[in-house]
Every structure is written in structure tokens, then in C-alpha cells.
Scaffold this motif. Structure first.
Motif, PDB file in Angstrom:
ATOM      1  N   ALA A 103       1.406   4.285  -4.011  1.00  0.00           N
ATOM      2  CA  ALA A 103       0.140   4.335  -4.741  1.00  0.00           C
ATOM      3  C   ALA A 103       0.026   3.237  -5.781  1.00  0.00           C
ATOM      4  CB  ALA A 103       0.001   5.696  -5.441  1.00  0.00           C
ATOM      5  N   ASP A 104      -1.196   3.004  -6.196  1.00  0.00           N
ATOM      6  CA  ASP A 104      -1.530   2.297  -7.431  1.00  0.00           C
ATOM      7  C   ASP A 104      -1.741   3.412  -8.457  1.00  0.00           C
ATOM      8  OD1 ASP A 104      -3.064   1.320  -9.603  1.00  0.00           O
ATOM      9  OD2 ASP A 104      -3.912  -0.286  -8.390  1.00  0.00           O
ATOM     10  N   TYR A 105      -0.753   3.637  -9.322  1.00  0.00           N
ATOM     11  CA  TYR A 105      -0.779   4.805 -10.192  1.00  0.00           C
ATOM     12  C   TYR A 105      -1.800   4.679 -11.315  1.00  0.00           C
ATOM     13  CZ  TYR A 105       3.382   6.184  -7.633  1.00  0.00           C
ATOM     14  OH  TYR A 105       4.254   6.537  -6.630  1.00  0.00           O
ATOM     15  N   PHE A 106      -2.148   3.453 -11.692  1.00  0.00           N
ATOM     16  CA  PHE A 106      -3.212   3.295 -12.677  1.00  0.00           C
ATOM     17  C   PHE A 106      -4.532   3.782 -12.090  1.00  0.00           C
ATOM     18  CE2 PHE A 106      -6.607   1.217 -14.953  1.00  0.00           C
ATOM     19  CZ  PHE A 106      -6.207   1.285 -16.278  1.00  0.00           C
ATOM     20  N   GLU A 107      -4.868   3.287 -10.902  1.00  0.00           N
ATOM     21  CA  GLU A 107      -6.120   3.724 -10.271  1.00  0.00           C
ATOM     22  C   GLU A 107      -6.060   5.203  -9.933  1.00  0.00           C
ATOM     23  OE1 GLU A 107      -8.826   2.103 -10.189  1.00  0.00           O
ATOM     24  OE2 GLU A 107      -7.992   0.210 -10.909  1.00  0.00           O
ATOM     25  N   GLY A 141      10.492  -0.516  -6.432  1.00  0.00           N
ATOM     26  CA  GLY A 141       9.738  -1.204  -5.388  1.00  0.00           C
ATOM     27  C   GLY A 141       8.327  -1.589  -5.762  1.00  0.00           C
ATOM     28  N   PHE A 142       8.041  -1.680  -7.072  1.00  0.00           N
ATOM     29  CA  PHE A 142       6.696  -2.085  -7.469  1.00  0.00           C
ATOM     30  C   PHE A 142       6.481  -3.566  -7.183  1.00  0.00           C
ATOM     31  CE2 PHE A 142       6.793   1.880  -9.754  1.00  0.00           C
ATOM     32  CZ  PHE A 142       5.469   2.294  -9.712  1.00  0.00           C
ATOM     33  N   ARG A 143       5.287  -3.877  -6.773  1.00  0.00           N
ATOM     34  CA  ARG A 143       4.903  -5.247  -6.456  1.00  0.00           C
ATOM     35  C   ARG A 143       3.444  -5.432  -6.837  1.00  0.00           C
ATOM     36  NH1 ARG A 143       5.443  -1.847  -2.348  1.00  0.00           N
ATOM     37  NH2 ARG A 143       3.745  -1.577  -0.833  1.00  0.00           N
ATOM     38  N   ALA A 144       3.075  -6.679  -7.077  1.00  0.00           N
ATOM     39  CA  ALA A 144       1.697  -6.976  -7.433  1.00  0.00           C
ATOM     40  C   ALA A 144       0.790  -6.750  -6.237  1.00  0.00           C
ATOM     41  CB  ALA A 144       1.574  -8.420  -7.920  1.00  0.00           C
ATOM     42  N   GLU A 145      -0.372  -6.194  -6.495  1.00  0.00           N
ATOM     43  CA  GLU A 145      -1.358  -6.008  -5.438  1.00  0.00           C
ATOM     44  C   GLU A 145      -2.099  -7.319  -5.219  1.00  0.00           C
ATOM     45  OE1 GLU A 145      -3.146  -1.853  -4.896  1.00  0.00           O
ATOM     46  OE2 GLU A 145      -3.300  -2.238  -7.034  1.00  0.00           O
ATOM     47  N   HIS A 146      -2.497  -7.558  -3.987  1.00  0.00           N
ATOM     48  CA  HIS A 146      -3.262  -8.767  -3.684  1.00  0.00           C
ATOM     49  C   HIS A 146      -4.658  -8.685  -4.281  1.00  0.00           C
ATOM     50  CE1 HIS A 146      -0.137 -10.323  -1.153  1.00  0.00           C
ATOM     51  NE2 HIS A 146      -0.144  -9.248  -0.388  1.00  0.00           N
ATOM     52  N   VAL A 147      -5.187  -7.472  -4.331  1.00  0.00           N
ATOM     53  CA  VAL A 147      -6.507  -7.256  -4.914  1.00  0.00           C
ATOM     54  C   VAL A 147      -6.356  -6.189  -5.982  1.00  0.00           C
ATOM     55  CG1 VAL A 147      -8.885  -6.536  -4.534  1.00  0.00           C
ATOM     56  CG2 VAL A 147      -7.677  -7.856  -2.782  1.00  0.00           C
ATOM     57  N   PHE A 195       1.279  -0.074 -15.177  1.00  0.00           N
ATOM     58  CA  PHE A 195       1.123  -0.011 -13.722  1.00  0.00           C
ATOM     59  C   PHE A 195      -0.107  -0.769 -13.228  1.00  0.00           C
ATOM     60  CE2 PHE A 195       3.385   3.971 -14.838  1.00  0.00           C
ATOM     61  CZ  PHE A 195       4.524   3.791 -14.074  1.00  0.00           C
ATOM     62  N   ARG A 196      -0.822  -1.416 -14.121  1.00  0.00           N
ATOM     63  CA  ARG A 196      -2.063  -2.088 -13.723  1.00  0.00           C
ATOM     64  C   ARG A 196      -1.785  -3.229 -12.753  1.00  0.00           C
ATOM     65  NH1 ARG A 196      -4.174  -3.885 -19.416  1.00  0.00           N
ATOM     66  NH2 ARG A 196      -1.966  -4.429 -19.474  1.00  0.00           N
ATOM     67  N   GLY A 197      -2.516  -3.225 -11.653  1.00  0.00           N
ATOM     68  CA  GLY A 197      -2.376  -4.301 -10.679  1.00  0.00           C
ATOM     69  C   GLY A 197      -1.081  -4.260  -9.905  1.00  0.00           C
ATOM     70  N   LYS A 198      -0.389  -3.129  -9.934  1.00  0.00           N
ATOM     71  CA  LYS A 198       0.877  -2.989  -9.221  1.00  0.00           C
ATOM     72  C   LYS A 198       0.848  -1.713  -8.391  1.00  0.00           C
ATOM     73  CE  LYS A 198       3.352  -4.837 -13.266  1.00  0.00           C
ATOM     74  NZ  LYS A 198       2.357  -4.537 -14.295  1.00  0.00           N
ATOM     75  N   ARG A 199       1.696  -1.670  -7.369  1.00  0.00           N
ATOM     76  CA  ARG A 199       1.860  -0.450  -6.592  1.00  0.00           C
ATOM     77  C   ARG A 199       3.259  -0.406  -6.008  1.00  0.00           C
ATOM     78  NH1 ARG A 199      -1.688   1.141  -2.836  1.00  0.00           N
ATOM     79  NH2 ARG A 199       0.004   2.233  -1.779  1.00  0.00           N
ATOM     80  N   ASP A 200       3.701   0.803  -5.696  1.00  0.00           N
ATOM     81  CA  ASP A 200       4.950   0.953  -4.955  1.00  0.00           C
ATOM     82  C   ASP A 200       4.583   1.285  -3.507  1.00  0.00           C
ATOM     83  OD1 ASP A 200       4.088   3.578  -5.078  1.00  0.00           O
ATOM     84  OD2 ASP A 200       5.917   4.376  -5.979  1.00  0.00           O
ATOM     85  N   ASP A 201       5.458   1.933  -2.789  1.00  0.00           N
ATOM     86  CA  ASP A 201       5.174   2.260  -1.399  1.00  0.00           C
ATOM     87  C   ASP A 201       4.110   3.339  -1.250  1.00  0.00           C
ATOM     88  OD1 ASP A 201       7.082   0.455  -0.590  1.00  0.00           O
ATOM     89  OD2 ASP A 201       8.639   1.963  -0.250  1.00  0.00           O
TER      90      ASP A 201
END
Length: 412
Positions: free
Chosen positions: A248-252, A396-402, A240-246
Motif C-alpha cells: 500500500a501507499d499508507y499515506f493515501e 521494502g519501501f520505494r518511491a512511487e512513479h506517480v 510515507f508520502r510518495g512511497k509504498r511497500d508491497d
């Protein structure tokens, strides 16, 4: 009085390698050579006569065998044959219902034990190990068996006409009333189900489970008020690193949950003076009074000052310096907490109680997360499976911009 410290001479990486090697020895020695099924638990002295396996321990064990093969912990051809034996038994002989397996079985015959349930979560942990082996070993039979085992699972059946997946099924009473309906270790179940090419469920199920939040000492994160392992298990395999769904970022989110758990333990120092920056961590484990799901925040179970090594071992990718400090402290100061298979399942410095047992799932999460922290091997291998990728896409996971990679949550 705190035990005398005997400094560990090696680096952090050397200690993690020792931890992994000993866990591999458990998965190799405490499994049936004829079926590959791994014991639920065993004594540290290696003289355990119990024959009860858990399919979750076998799932962790398959990933552990891949890791051991990669690192040369055992004879490579022997490891390949053990994996082949395991998958042959799972496909041809182990009783199942719509592709789901019983939680506890006889390690030699595969017979159901204790009238236990057909388990959706334990089957999912097993499948994560199966798919890791399929991706890692360039062996046609292993790959074919693994594919058939995964594709046989009828995920819509486990929905039982509901919005969320059932926790399991009994042949005597039918489906369990309990469902996977709030955040916990459930993510792997839904992602495996949505990624299935044969019996998938839809994204509606991913959105149907709730994501309650916990606030503690300035930290806010998603949690179902469950033990710490619920923030670890899915991330042993799914990256889940650097990714999120609608949502949360579950890694963080797991980074925050681990930070909060450490602060929670430190807040208990007036009651349990053994807890410190160097010694903390509670999750579902053995206790002097038997197995218990405990932890916090908020407090869960009858806390007594015990320490559970897999609490920090399973959180190594999330809060590495803090967790590593604890594992090194246990290794250096609490010599009865270390044995043939690594750390005991739990111990209590205040009462001088040390669990004589180790548990396959607890050694497993520590081994896999140690390797993920060191090289990312388990996650990287598992995520090459197109079904894992598809499951995350459907969710619906997508890469985070940051990517928020703070000092404490640095990735390998």
C-alpha cells in the motif's frame, strides 16, 4: 440549538499556531522538572495534582519540545536542558526490561504504576520522540544518550519466539498473549525494530502482520476496524508520502480512512444531529462514562454524539480543509471546549458535557500533525535518522512513479 458563533479573527495558520503553543505549554508545565516525564493527563485549569506519567506522553512531549524550540515557544536553553534531563532519567534511572519501559509511571520517581505492562507501543512512541530530539539538537550529550536509549532495546526479545511482536510483558505473568498482528498504529514498532543497528528483527515480521480492508460508501482501504488514531500515530514521525511497500501507499490509505470516517459520522446525523460538515470526528478518548476506544466505520463502542478534537487534529495532513473546518468550528462555537492547554479531550454538544481533562497523547498527535501540515518539521527531522531510513528500506519501501496528491491530501 447551535451555540452562537464568535468568529475567530485569525487565519488557519494562526489557529494552528495557537493550538501548538498551548500543547507546548502542557508538555512544559505538566511534566516533572527533575525527570522530564510528562503526565498522562491533567485538568484544563492547570491545577492538576495527579502524578501519573505515561511514557507515550513523554515521547510526544520530546517531539513537542523540539517543535517549541524551533518556533520559539519557550526559552531555548531551558528547553535544551529539559530534554537533557529527560534523556538522563530515561537512561540512568527509569526501570526497564530489555530496554522497554512500563506504560505508566510516577512522574517524579519513575516507579511503575497500577501493575501496568512493559509496553512495546508506548516504548516505540517514546523512542520516536527520543530520536527526533537526537536529530534536532546539536548537543553531544543529548545525542549520545538518545543513541544509547534506542540501541539498548532488544527487539527480538519482544517477538517471544513468534512471527509478530508482542504487545507487552508483565513481571508477574510474562508476555501478553496479544500481538501486533493486524494493521493499526503498529508500523512504527516494526520500522524502529528493523532499523536497529544493535538488536534488529528481519523483514519477515513486517510481512507477517495482516492488512484487512474496510469498504464504506465507495471507499476501500486497509484498516483493522480500530479507532481513527491508528491511521495517524506512525505518520507523526515516519514519512510515507510518495512511497509504498508491497501492499500500500499508507499515506493515501490514511487519506481514505479519514474521508470514510467523516462520511461515517455524517451517516449518523439522524441519531446525533450535532454531526455535520462542520463538526465530526471520534477516536479513542475520554467519554462521560470513562475512557473508550470508539469510532468507525464500522461502529466501534457506544457512540453518543460526542466530538473528539484530536480525531480531526491528528488528521490535518490527510484531509486538511475538512479537518481545519472542524477545528475552527469548535474554536468559534464551543467555548467550553477550549482552555489553557487547547481543546478538551472530548465534549458532547447534545448533553452539554465537556471533559475537564486533556490527555498528553491526544494533545501530542494534534500538535505534531499540525506542525507536519504547516512545515513537515517533525517528519523531516525524524526521517534524517539513518535508522528510520534503514527500517523503511528493510520493509521494502520505494518511491512511487506517480504520487497521488489530490486536492484534499495536498502535502506541505
Amino acid at each position: 440549538m447551535e451555540p452562537a458563533r464568535v468568529p475567530y479573527p485569525g487565519s488557519d495558520d494562526a489557529l494552528l499556531d495557537e493550538i501548538e503553543r498551548k500543547a507546548f505549554d502542557f508538555f512544559w508545565s505538566e511534566a516533572s522538572a527533575t525527570t522530564g516525564q510528562v503526565k498522562d493527563r491533567a485538568t484544563q485549569d492547570g491545577k492538576d495534582a495527579r502524578k501519573i506519567a505515561s511514557i507515550a506522553a513523554t515521547g510526544f512531549g520530546l517531539s513537542g519540545l523540539c517543535t517549541g524550540h524551533e518556533r520559539g515557544y519557550g526559552d531555548k536553553q531551558d528547553i535544551v536542558e529539559r530534554v537533557r534531563t529527560t534523556l538522563q532519567f530515561l537512561w540512568h534511572k527509569l526501570p526497564h526490561e530489555h530496554g522497554f519501559y512500563y506504560h505508566f509511571i510516577d512522574m517524579n520517581s519513575g516507579e511503575r504504576q497500577w501493575k501496568c505492562e512493559i509496553s512495546s507501543i508506548d516504548t516505540s512512541i517514546l523512542l520516536c520522540g527520543v530520536l527526533t530530539a537526537r536529530q534536532y539538537f546539536a548537543d553531544a550529550e543529548i545525542q549520545d544518550l538518545a543513541t544509547k536509549i534506542y540501541e539498548r532495546v532488544d527487539w527480538p526479545w519482544m517477538l517471544n519466539h513468534g512471527e509478530t511482536l508482542s504487545m507487552g510483558w508483565h513481571p508477574e505473568d510474562g508476555f501478553l498473549k496479544a500481538r501486533w498482528e493486524h494493521y493499526c498504529e503498529l508500523m512504527m514498532i516494526y520500522l524502529l525494530a528493523m532499523g536497529s543497528p544493535t538488536h534488529p528483527i528481519t523483514a519477515e515480521a513486517w510481512h507477517a502482520w495482516t492488512r484487512p480492508t474496510v469498504k464504506f460508501q465507495g471507499l476501500e482501504y486497509i484498516s483493522g476496524n480500530d479507532p481513527l488514531f491508528t491511521h495517524q500515530y506512525s505518520q507523526a514521525w515516519f514519512d510515507f508520502r510518495g512511497k509504498r511497500d508491497d501492499y500500500a501507499d499508507y499515506f493515501e490509505n490514511s487519506v481514505k480512512a479519514t474521508e470514510a470516517h467523516k462520511l461515517f459520522c455524517l451517516s449518523l446525523r439522524d441519531q446525533f444531529p450535532d454531526y455535520s460538515e462542520h463538526l465530526w470526528g471520534i477516536t479513542a478518548s475520554d467519554t462521560f462514562f470513562g475512557y473508550q476506544a470508539w469510532g468507525g466505520p464500522p461502529p466501534i463502542g457506544k457512540l453518543d454524539g460526542s466530538v473528539v478534537p484530536c480525531a480531526t487534529g491528528g488528521s490535518l495532513p490527510f484531509l486538511f480543509p475538512d479537518c481545519m473546518r472542524v477545528l475552527r468550528t469548535i474554536r468559534e462555537r464551543y467555548h467550553l471546549a477550549w482552555g489553557r492547554y487547547g481543546f478538551v479531550d472530548a465534549f458532547n454538544p447534545l448533553t452539554n458535557w465537556y471533559d475537564p481533562d486533556v490527555l498528553g497523547i491526544d494533545l501530542g498527535i494534534t500538535m505534531l500533525m499540525a506542525e507536519n501540515r504547516r512545515t513537515g518539521f517533525v517528519c523531516k527531522t525524524f526521517m534524517k535518522n539513518k535508522e528510520a531510513q534503514r527500517g523503511m528500506e528493510v520493509a521494502g519501501f520505494r518511491a512511487e512513479h506517480v504520487v497521488h496528491a489530490g486536492k484534499k491530501s495536498a502535502r506541505p
